[in-house]
Design a protein around this motif. Structure first.
Motif, short mmCIF file in Angstrom:
data_model
loop_
_atom_site.label_atom_id
_atom_site.label_comp_id
_atom_site.label_asym_id
_atom_site.label_seq_id
_atom_site.Cartn_x
_atom_site.Cartn_y
_atom_site.Cartn_z
N PHE A 1 0.84 -1.20 0.00
CA PHE A 1 0.00 0.00 0.00
C PHE A 1 0.87 1.25 0.00
N SER A 2 0.53 2.19 -0.83
CA SER A 2 1.28 3.45 -0.88
C SER A 2 0.30 4.61 -1.01
N HIS A 3 0.78 5.80 -0.70
CA HIS A 3 -0.07 6.98 -0.80
C HIS A 3 0.40 7.87 -1.95
N THR A 4 -0.44 8.77 -2.34
CA THR A 4 -0.13 9.67 -3.47
C THR A 4 1.13 10.48 -3.19
N GLY A 5 2.02 10.49 -4.15
CA GLY A 5 3.25 11.27 -4.02
C GLY A 5 4.40 10.50 -3.42
N GLU A 6 4.14 9.28 -2.94
CA GLU A 6 5.21 8.49 -2.35
C GLU A 6 6.22 8.09 -3.43
N GLY A 7 7.50 8.25 -3.15
CA GLY A 7 8.55 7.97 -4.11
C GLY A 7 8.98 9.19 -4.91
N SER A 8 8.28 10.29 -4.73
CA SER A 8 8.56 11.48 -5.55
C SER A 8 9.78 12.27 -5.09
N THR A 9 10.39 11.87 -3.96
CA THR A 9 11.60 12.57 -3.52
C THR A 9 12.82 12.15 -4.33
N ARG A 10 12.66 11.13 -5.17
CA ARG A 10 13.76 10.71 -6.05
C ARG A 10 14.11 11.83 -7.01
N LYS A 11 15.40 12.03 -7.23
CA LYS A 11 15.85 13.06 -8.17
C LYS A 11 15.73 12.52 -9.59
N ALA A 12 14.80 13.06 -10.35
CA ALA A 12 14.52 12.57 -11.70
C ALA A 12 15.54 13.09 -12.69
N ASP A 13 15.78 12.27 -13.72
CA ASP A 13 16.66 12.68 -14.81
C ASP A 13 15.89 13.60 -15.76
N ALA A 14 16.59 14.54 -16.32
CA ALA A 14 15.94 15.52 -17.20
C ALA A 14 15.36 14.88 -18.46
N ASN A 15 15.90 13.74 -18.87
CA ASN A 15 15.45 13.09 -20.11
C ASN A 15 14.38 12.03 -19.90
N GLU A 16 13.91 11.88 -18.66
CA GLU A 16 12.89 10.87 -18.38
C GLU A 16 11.55 11.25 -18.99
N THR A 17 10.85 10.23 -19.47
CA THR A 17 9.47 10.44 -19.91
C THR A 17 8.57 10.35 -18.67
N PRO A 18 7.37 10.87 -18.72
CA PRO A 18 6.44 10.76 -17.58
C PRO A 18 6.22 9.31 -17.15
N GLU A 19 6.17 8.40 -18.12
CA GLU A 19 5.97 6.99 -17.80
C GLU A 19 7.17 6.43 -17.04
N GLN A 20 8.36 6.77 -17.50
CA GLN A 20 9.57 6.33 -16.81
C GLN A 20 9.63 6.88 -15.39
N THR A 21 9.28 8.15 -15.24
CA THR A 21 9.29 8.77 -13.92
C THR A 21 8.34 8.06 -12.97
N GLU A 22 7.17 7.72 -13.46
CA GLU A 22 6.18 7.04 -12.62
C GLU A 22 6.70 5.68 -12.15
N LEU A 23 7.29 4.90 -13.04
CA LEU A 23 7.77 3.57 -12.68
C LEU A 23 9.00 3.64 -11.78
N LEU A 24 9.89 4.58 -12.07
CA LEU A 24 11.08 4.74 -11.23
C LEU A 24 10.72 5.21 -9.83
N ASN A 25 9.74 6.09 -9.75
CA ASN A 25 9.27 6.57 -8.44
C ASN A 25 8.62 5.45 -7.65
N ARG A 26 7.90 4.58 -8.36
CA ARG A 26 7.24 3.46 -7.69
C ARG A 26 8.27 2.54 -7.05
N ALA A 27 9.38 2.31 -7.75
CA ALA A 27 10.43 1.46 -7.21
C ALA A 27 11.21 2.16 -6.09
N TYR A 28 11.24 3.48 -6.14
CA TYR A 28 12.01 4.26 -5.16
C TYR A 28 11.33 4.30 -3.79
N VAL A 29 10.08 3.86 -3.75
CA VAL A 29 9.31 3.92 -2.51
C VAL A 29 10.05 3.25 -1.35
N VAL A 30 10.67 2.08 -1.61
CA VAL A 30 11.32 1.36 -0.51
C VAL A 30 12.52 2.15 0.04
#
Length: 213
Positions: free
Chosen positions: A55-84
């Motif tokens: 279970f996760s809440h909205t915005g969880e994982g968003s503290t990850r520093k995103a790459d400038a070339n990431e697509t929105p889809e990539q950002t979403e999946l990378l943030n999901r994995a960053y939750v832990v």
């Protein structure tokens, strides 16, 4: 002669007293260490469950520093994995305290007794490894053309990492079972110090071993 005898008795009494004090101090230190480690293990077990919670809440994982070339889809999946990783930061000090004690635990109770603690640390690292690997599998799944054999291997490996990455409620959680086994091993070592067997039970066990031997 009486003075010499008195001196010898006094010396022996002093030596016995010092040795008894050392044994008592050693026993107290062992008890305190075993109690502290076991308490921390119980605590970290619950914290690890929270880290792996599906279970996760909205915005969880968003503290990850995103790459400038990431697509929105990539950002979403990378943030999901960053939750832990994000969740772990909330518990870092407790885990660090437990793992710092494993060397002292090893020195007092032996290297073999400390192995479950080391394996507990490795299990936590396995969660991080899976978190780093999963975005690659998620981004390939359904988006990259693969032969049947490659697709089946991709699916199998992805599910293996997912089973480590988060706990399950509807299916058997094999990773959690492994952690529970490690906790039981640590508890067995610590219980011998914290809750030693009564003298009569030790005698019964000795007699049983003699009869079986």
């Amino acid at each position: 002669m009486l003075e010499n005898i008195g001196l010898i008795v006094a010396s022996l009494t002093a030596i016995y007293g010092v040795n008894e004090w050392r044994r008592e101090l050693k026993g107290r230190r062992e008890y305190e260490l075993a109690e502290e480690v076991l308490t921390l293990v119980y605590d970290c077990r619950e914290r690890l469950r929270a880290i792996r919670s599906p279970f996760s809440h909205t915005g969880e994982g968003s503290t990850r520093k995103a790459d400038a070339n990431e697509t929105p889809e990539q950002t979403e999946l990378l943030n999901r994995a960053y939750v832990v990783f994000e969740r772990y930061e909330q518990h870092r000090e407790v885990f660090a305290h437990l793992f710092a004690l494993r060397y002292r635990f090893m020195a007092v109770f032996g290297q073999e007794s400390a192995e479950p603690l080391e394996n507990f640390r490795k299990s936590l690292n396995d969660v991080f490894v899976s978190a780093n690997m999963l975005p690659t599998y998620w981004l390939r799944q359904g988006r990259v053309q693969m032969e049947k054999e490659e697709f089946e291997r991709q699916l199998k490996e992805m599910h293996e990492h997912e089973s480590v990455f988060w706990g399950t409620l509807s299916e058997k959680d094999h990773f959690n079972d492994k952690v529970e086994g490690l906790v039981s091993e640590i508890e067995s070592v610590c219980a011998k110090i914290i809750r030693p067997q009564p003298f009569w039970q030790k005698c019964c066990n000795f007699v049983t071993r003699r009869n079986n031997g």
